[in-house]
Design an enzyme around this catalytic site. Structure first.
Site, PDB file in Angstrom:
ATOM      1  N   ASN A   9       0.878  -1.171   0.000  1.00 42.61           N
ATOM      2  CA  ASN A   9       0.000   0.000   0.000  1.00 42.61           C
ATOM      3  C   ASN A   9       0.916   1.221   0.000  1.00 42.61           C
ATOM      4  OD1 ASN A   9      -1.782   2.069   0.499  1.00 42.61           O
ATOM      5  ND2 ASN A   9      -2.288   1.426   2.593  1.00 42.61           N
ATOM      6  N   LYS A  11       0.185   4.219  -0.325  1.00 43.15           N
ATOM      7  CA  LYS A  11      -0.441   5.435   0.224  1.00 43.15           C
ATOM      8  C   LYS A  11      -0.142   6.611  -0.714  1.00 43.15           C
ATOM      9  CE  LYS A  11      -0.134   3.308   4.718  1.00 43.15           C
ATOM     10  NZ  LYS A  11      -0.118   3.430   6.159  1.00 43.15           N
ATOM     11  N   HIS A  94      -9.494   1.631   4.484  1.00 41.81           N
ATOM     12  CA  HIS A  94      -8.257   1.765   5.258  1.00 41.81           C
ATOM     13  C   HIS A  94      -8.497   2.726   6.425  1.00 41.81           C
ATOM     14  CE1 HIS A  94      -4.175   2.819   6.356  1.00 41.81           C
ATOM     15  NE2 HIS A  94      -3.824   1.664   5.810  1.00 41.81           N
ATOM     16  N   GLU A  96      -6.854   5.055   7.581  1.00 44.38           N
ATOM     17  CA  GLU A  96      -6.570   6.469   7.265  1.00 44.38           C
ATOM     18  C   GLU A  96      -7.760   7.111   6.544  1.00 44.38           C
ATOM     19  OE1 GLU A  96      -2.854   5.768   5.310  1.00 44.38           O
ATOM     20  OE2 GLU A  96      -2.006   5.152   7.229  1.00 44.38           O
ATOM     21  N   GLU A 164      -5.876  -4.777  10.400  1.00 41.34           N
ATOM     22  CA  GLU A 164      -4.845  -3.782  10.692  1.00 41.34           C
ATOM     23  C   GLU A 164      -5.146  -3.077  12.011  1.00 41.34           C
ATOM     24  OE1 GLU A 164      -2.648  -2.596   6.858  1.00 41.34           O
ATOM     25  OE2 GLU A 164      -4.310  -1.206   7.093  1.00 41.34           O
ATOM     26  N   GLY A 170       2.217   2.199  10.788  1.00 45.27           N
ATOM     27  CA  GLY A 170       3.197   3.273  10.645  1.00 45.27           C
ATOM     28  C   GLY A 170       3.881   3.653  11.952  1.00 45.27           C
ATOM     29  N   SER A 210       3.074  -2.149  10.336  1.00 43.78           N
ATOM     30  CA  SER A 210       4.523  -2.235  10.578  1.00 43.78           C
ATOM     31  C   SER A 210       5.106  -3.621  10.275  1.00 43.78           C
ATOM     32  CB  SER A 210       4.867  -1.811  12.007  1.00 43.78           C
ATOM     33  OG  SER A 210       4.478  -0.466  12.229  1.00 43.78           O
ATOM     34  N   GLY A 232       4.860   1.240   4.771  1.00 38.77           N
ATOM     35  CA  GLY A 232       6.216   1.782   4.683  1.00 38.77           C
ATOM     36  C   GLY A 232       7.211   0.867   3.979  1.00 38.77           C
TER      37      GLY A 232
HETATM   38  P1  PGA Z   1       2.621   0.252   7.627  1.00 37.89           P
HETATM   39  O1  PGA Z   1       1.198   0.489   6.960  1.00 37.89           O
HETATM   40  O2  PGA Z   1       3.152  -1.042   7.076  1.00 37.89           O
HETATM   41  O3  PGA Z   1       3.452   1.436   7.212  1.00 37.89           O
HETATM   42  O4  PGA Z   1       2.414   0.171   9.108  1.00 37.89           O
HETATM   43  C1  PGA Z   1       0.311  -0.574   6.748  1.00 37.89           C
HETATM   44  C2  PGA Z   1      -0.983  -0.039   6.171  1.00 37.89           C
HETATM   45  O5  PGA Z   1      -1.413   1.033   6.606  1.00 37.89           O
HETATM   46  O6  PGA Z   1      -1.583  -0.641   5.269  1.00 37.89           O
END
Ligand code: PGA
Length: 248
Positions: A9, A11, A94, A96, A164, A170, A210, A232
């Site tokens: 992803n 983002k 998601h 976010e 998640e 993140g 993460s 990330g």
């Molecule tokens: P992250 O994000 O691996 O940076 O924690 C995962 C996601 O939000 O899909």
């Protein structure tokens, strides 16, 4: 057996040319992958990334889709628009989008049904906040999401769920292997109950939050975890490839 699926992803990262360069670097590194590999890219990157993906088995994904077929929804993108470019997967709900863009369980459900109707595979994200986990509410929160976000789906083999935990996204704070396995096991059990007879056993559930080259082996060794949704660590070809090749 469910085939593992590792999805990146991106983002709001990578311009079209940066995205094309990233997948060009990624292609040789994941060419022997045994799992499904997906990159979910910013909508405007789709044409360039699609071109750069030629000759590879990496699948193209988007990060959102509107629920209407077309119409007066300024700034939105329809399932047909994604389909025409060969997009096969789309992240929906998601955390976010729920946090910053007013996404609700109701709109997640509508987007999911629209994606399925167009032949896209939704990757539907659910998960609890830190406050909810610490307050012992994880199962309650997930149960409510399960009932609302997936209502009306006939065949769960056609969707992917990403568990998640919001506190792990993140933050560098991953759920432990056991925590992730236990919670995903709960999600599967609950969904089998709520959506009995709708092929929930064939549905893949990813862990996200993460996940990286170091912790992916332990997470992927858990029996309930069918893959990862990677933020990330999907932005560097070598890091993402290491996760895709978790079994090597
Ligand atoms: P992250 O994000 O691996 O940076 O924690 C995962 C996601 O939000 O899909």
């Amino acid at each position: 057996m469910r085939k593992p699926i590792i999805a990146g992803n991106w983002k709001m990262n990578n311009t079209a040319s940066e995205g094309a360069a990233l997948v060009s670097a990624l292609k040789p590194l994941v060419k022997d992958a045994k799992c499904d590999v997906v990159v979910c890219v910013p909508a405007i990157d789709i044409p360039a990334v699609k071109k750069a993906l030629r000759g590879s088995k990496i699948k193209l994904g988007a990060q959102n889709v509107h629920y209407a077929e077309k119409g007066a929804f300024t700034g939105e993108i329809s399932a047909d628009m994604l389909k025409e470019y060969g997009v096969q997967y789309v992240i929906i709900g998601h955390s976010e989008r729920r946090q910053y863009f007013g996404e609700t369980d109701e709109t997640v459900n509508k987007r999911t049904l629209a994606a399925l109707a167009a032949g896209l595979t939704p990757i539907v994200c659910i998960g609890e906040s830190l406050e909810e986990r610490e307050g012992g509410l994880t199962e309650k929160v997930l149960s409510a999401q399960i009932e609302k976000d997936f209502a009306g789906i006939d065949d769960f083999s056609k969707i992917v769920v990403a568990y998640e935990p919001i506190w792990a996204i993140g933050t560098g704070r991953t759920a432990t292997d056991e925590q992730a396995n236990e919670t995903i096991g709960f999600i599967r059990k609950r969904m089998k109950k709520v959506y009995a007879g709708k092929r929930v056993g064939k549905m893949r559930i990813q862990y996200g939050g993460s996940m990286n080259a170091k912790n992916c082996k332990g997470l992927m060794a858990q029996p309930e975890i069918d893959g990862g949704l990677i933020g990330g660590a999907s932005l560097k070809a070598a890091d993402f490839a290491a996760i895709v090749n978790f079994d090597k």
